[in-house]
Design a protein around this motif. Structure first.
Motif, PDB file in Angstrom:
ATOM      1  N   PRO A 179       0.823  -1.229   0.000  1.00 43.03           N
ATOM      2  CA  PRO A 179       0.000   0.000   0.000  1.00 43.03           C
ATOM      3  C   PRO A 179       0.851   1.271   0.000  1.00 43.03           C
ATOM      4  O   PRO A 179       0.488   2.260  -0.643  1.00 43.03           O
ATOM      5  CB  PRO A 179      -0.822  -0.131   1.290  1.00 43.03           C
ATOM      6  N   THR A 180       1.964   1.243   0.705  1.00 44.54           N
ATOM      7  CA  THR A 180       2.796   2.449   0.764  1.00 44.54           C
ATOM      8  C   THR A 180       3.526   2.719  -0.553  1.00 44.54           C
ATOM      9  O   THR A 180       4.039   3.817  -0.757  1.00 44.54           O
ATOM     10  CB  THR A 180       3.847   2.290   1.883  1.00 44.54           C
ATOM     11  N   ASP A 181       3.557   1.714  -1.454  1.00 47.80           N
ATOM     12  CA  ASP A 181       4.196   1.925  -2.753  1.00 47.80           C
ATOM     13  C   ASP A 181       3.279   2.654  -3.725  1.00 47.80           C
ATOM     14  O   ASP A 181       3.763   3.291  -4.670  1.00 47.80           O
ATOM     15  CB  ASP A 181       4.613   0.581  -3.363  1.00 47.80           C
ATOM     16  N   VAL A 182       1.972   2.557  -3.504  1.00 41.23           N
ATOM     17  CA  VAL A 182       1.027   3.112  -4.485  1.00 41.23           C
ATOM     18  C   VAL A 182       0.120   4.185  -3.901  1.00 41.23           C
ATOM     19  O   VAL A 182      -0.606   4.851  -4.640  1.00 41.23           O
ATOM     20  CB  VAL A 182       0.162   1.974  -5.072  1.00 41.23           C
ATOM     21  N   ASP A 183       0.164   4.354  -2.566  1.00 43.57           N
ATOM     22  CA  ASP A 183      -0.738   5.307  -1.925  1.00 43.57           C
ATOM     23  C   ASP A 183       0.103   6.317  -1.130  1.00 43.57           C
ATOM     24  O   ASP A 183       0.769   5.952  -0.164  1.00 43.57           O
ATOM     25  CB  ASP A 183      -1.696   4.566  -0.999  1.00 43.57           C
ATOM     26  N   ARG A 243       1.616   8.082   6.322  1.00 48.03           N
ATOM     27  CA  ARG A 243       1.197   7.503   7.598  1.00 48.03           C
ATOM     28  C   ARG A 243       2.294   6.580   8.144  1.00 48.03           C
ATOM     29  O   ARG A 243       2.604   6.607   9.332  1.00 48.03           O
ATOM     30  CB  ARG A 243      -0.109   6.742   7.420  1.00 48.03           C
ATOM     31  N   ALA A 244       2.876   5.774   7.272  1.00 50.37           N
ATOM     32  CA  ALA A 244       3.958   4.879   7.708  1.00 50.37           C
ATOM     33  C   ALA A 244       5.173   5.674   8.167  1.00 50.37           C
ATOM     34  O   ALA A 244       5.849   5.307   9.145  1.00 50.37           O
ATOM     35  CB  ALA A 244       4.342   3.936   6.566  1.00 50.37           C
ATOM     36  N   GLU A 245       5.449   6.769   7.482  1.00 53.96           N
ATOM     37  CA  GLU A 245       6.583   7.602   7.874  1.00 53.96           C
ATOM     38  C   GLU A 245       6.373   8.176   9.262  1.00 53.96           C
ATOM     39  O   GLU A 245       7.301   8.211  10.088  1.00 53.96           O
ATOM     40  CB  GLU A 245       6.767   8.715   6.847  1.00 53.96           C
ATOM     41  N   ARG A 246       5.127   8.596   9.552  1.00 52.24           N
ATOM     42  CA  ARG A 246       4.831   9.141  10.879  1.00 52.24           C
ATOM     43  C   ARG A 246       4.933   8.049  11.948  1.00 52.24           C
ATOM     44  O   ARG A 246       5.396   8.299  13.065  1.00 52.24           O
ATOM     45  CB  ARG A 246       3.436   9.783  10.898  1.00 52.24           C
ATOM     46  N   GLN A 247       4.508   6.837  11.604  1.00 48.79           N
ATOM     47  CA  GLN A 247       4.601   5.740  12.564  1.00 48.79           C
ATOM     48  C   GLN A 247       6.058   5.445  12.933  1.00 48.79           C
ATOM     49  O   GLN A 247       6.397   5.278  14.112  1.00 48.79           O
ATOM     50  CB  GLN A 247       3.949   4.488  11.982  1.00 48.79           C
ATOM     51  N   ALA A 264      11.880  -0.640   7.283  1.00 50.98           N
ATOM     52  CA  ALA A 264      12.292  -1.591   6.248  1.00 50.98           C
ATOM     53  C   ALA A 264      11.095  -2.262   5.597  1.00 50.98           C
ATOM     54  O   ALA A 264      11.061  -2.473   4.372  1.00 50.98           O
ATOM     55  CB  ALA A 264      13.221  -2.637   6.855  1.00 50.98           C
ATOM     56  N   ARG A 265      10.084  -2.620   6.397  1.00 47.52           N
ATOM     57  CA  ARG A 265       8.936  -3.354   5.852  1.00 47.52           C
ATOM     58  C   ARG A 265       8.031  -2.490   4.992  1.00 47.52           C
ATOM     59  O   ARG A 265       7.481  -2.957   3.979  1.00 47.52           O
ATOM     60  CB  ARG A 265       8.110  -3.937   6.993  1.00 47.52           C
ATOM     61  N   LYS A 266       7.851  -1.240   5.363  1.00 43.85           N
ATOM     62  CA  LYS A 266       6.833  -0.429   4.695  1.00 43.85           C
ATOM     63  C   LYS A 266       7.378   0.609   3.725  1.00 43.85           C
ATOM     64  O   LYS A 266       6.652   1.049   2.828  1.00 43.85           O
ATOM     65  CB  LYS A 266       5.980   0.277   5.752  1.00 43.85           C
ATOM     66  N   LEU A 267       8.637   1.032   3.896  1.00 46.04           N
ATOM     67  CA  LEU A 267       9.103   2.159   3.103  1.00 46.04           C
ATOM     68  C   LEU A 267      10.341   1.869   2.262  1.00 46.04           C
ATOM     69  O   LEU A 267      10.531   2.505   1.223  1.00 46.04           O
ATOM     70  CB  LEU A 267       9.383   3.357   4.023  1.00 46.04           C
ATOM     71  N   MET A 268      11.176   0.967   2.682  1.00 47.04           N
ATOM     72  CA  MET A 268      12.359   0.667   1.878  1.00 47.04           C
ATOM     73  C   MET A 268      11.985  -0.234   0.702  1.00 47.04           C
ATOM     74  O   MET A 268      10.986  -0.947   0.738  1.00 47.04           O
ATOM     75  CB  MET A 268      13.429  -0.016   2.736  1.00 47.04           C
TER      76      MET A 268
END
Length: 359
Positions: free
Chosen positions: A26-30, A36-40, A97-101
């Motif tokens: 989801p973080t790759d396309v949204d 939101r992931a960056e804030r987490q 690593a899981r959501k943004l890299m």
């Protein structure tokens, strides 16, 4: 296919299975999911910083005797705060690593140990690509909170150094020895007369005033009159460690003049602490008058001012000037006129050696 020699079947090479189909996160396309992931991730790093600060607050505000559910409250608070500081950094990095890299699978063929120039350039390019995919350059919030968390994570370790005790200052340069301090056997605690020592004998000794080892004949009023301070607790332990001495008796004819001037009828007193690394010394060679350190084999000639005759030590063993007091017991004529213990650069300064005669 068969083997030419034994007619045994030979396995076919395994076909390259290839990579599974890549599924976009989801973080790759949204963009909203990415923010939101960056804030987490940043939140976890901030929580780590708060935990590190909480460690420092608990260290200085909770009393050692306070309890929590039967346990030491300070230990519980410090353990939890430091544990959470490390935990939140770990969780934040995992989430990053899981959501943004980048999560594209790559393969690399084996190659010889010596990389070619092309491979090295490719490796550097891959590292640069990894940094780019991590987004650390374009995600300042994550970068800054991570740096802050890592910086504050070291603060509890620095604060904890306070428990090692106060800095010694010049305490290592002075001992409890002073003029009139009697020398006592470190096992029995009894005062020593010259007649108690035979030629060639070595006795481990210490200054009187260590409460665990007072001579049974001690009169408190006499101690006070002679200016002897009786030590207890950690002060006793510290002084016992650095004030330990050895007594030896050597034929006066075998002594150098300077050495004999500091002794009494061939009885000499030296620090028990090696000037190399601070090991206790008691390996005595009667015939050569040499004292050997068991740690690194530094050897000192006790018939000649404790000079070094072998090994890594660079300083002579400090000698304590002694005399016989009015009651016939061996006592110090003064304290040590140079620092006892291991050497370091400052202890080779001329100021440490300018007063080499007992007062």
């Amino acid at each position: 296919m068969t083997n030419n020699h034994d007619n045994l079947p030979v396995a076919e090479p395994i076909a390259d299975p290839g990579h599974p189909e890549h599924h976009w996160r989801p973080t790759d396309v949204d963009d909203k999911a990415e923010k939101r992931a960056e804030r987490q991730v940043s939140t976890f790093f901030v929580l780590s910083m708060i935990s590190a600060v909480a460690f420092c607050v608990a260290y200085f505000t909770i009393e050692p005797e306070d309890t929590f559910m039967g346990l030491g409250a300070m230990n519980v608070a410090l353990g939890l705060a430091l544990g959470f500081a490390m935990l939140f950094i770990g969780i934040g990095v995992i989430q990053w690593a899981r959501k943004l890299m980048g999560d594209q699978e790559i393969s690399e063929l084996r190659h010889s140990a010596a990389s070619s120039e092309e491979d090295r350039e490719a490796t550097l390019a891959a590292l640069a690509q990894g940094l780019e995919e991590s987004g650390i350059a374009r995600r300042p919030m994550i970068r800054n909170t991570l740096l802050g968390a890592l910086a504050l994570a070291g603060v509890p370790l620095i604060v904890g150094l306070r428990d090692l005790g106060p800095l010694p200052g010049k305490k290592l340069e002075k001992t409890i020895w002073r003029a009139g301090t009697r020398i006592v056997n470190d096992v029995t605690g009894r005062w020593i007369r010259p007649s108690d020592l035979e030629v060639g004998q070595l006795v481990n000794a210490e200054p009187e005033g260590l409460v665990e080892n007072l001579d049974p004949r001690t009169n408190p009023e006499d101690l006070e009159a002679r200016g002897v301070e009786v030590l207890h607790g950690h002060e006793l332990i510290a002084e016992k460690a650095k004030s330990a001495v050895i007594l030896v008796r050597i034929e006066p004819k075998d002594l150098s003049e300077a050495t004999d001037n500091w002794g009494h009828e061939g009885i000499l007193c030296y620090s028990k602490i090696c000037t190399h690394m601070g090991c206790p010394i008691a390996l005595w060679e009667q015939q050569t008058h040499h004292l050997l350190c068991p740690c690194h084999q530094s050897t000192f000639d006790l018939a000649d001012k404790g000079r070094v005759v072998f090994g890594p030590a660079t300083r002579a063993l400090p000698q304590l000037p002694i005399e016989v007091d009015r009651d016939g017991f061996l006592a110090a004529r003064s304290g040590f006129l140079e620092p006892v213990g291991p050497s370091y650069w400052e202890r080779n300064a001329p100021s440490y050696w300018k007063d080499r005669e007992p007062k």
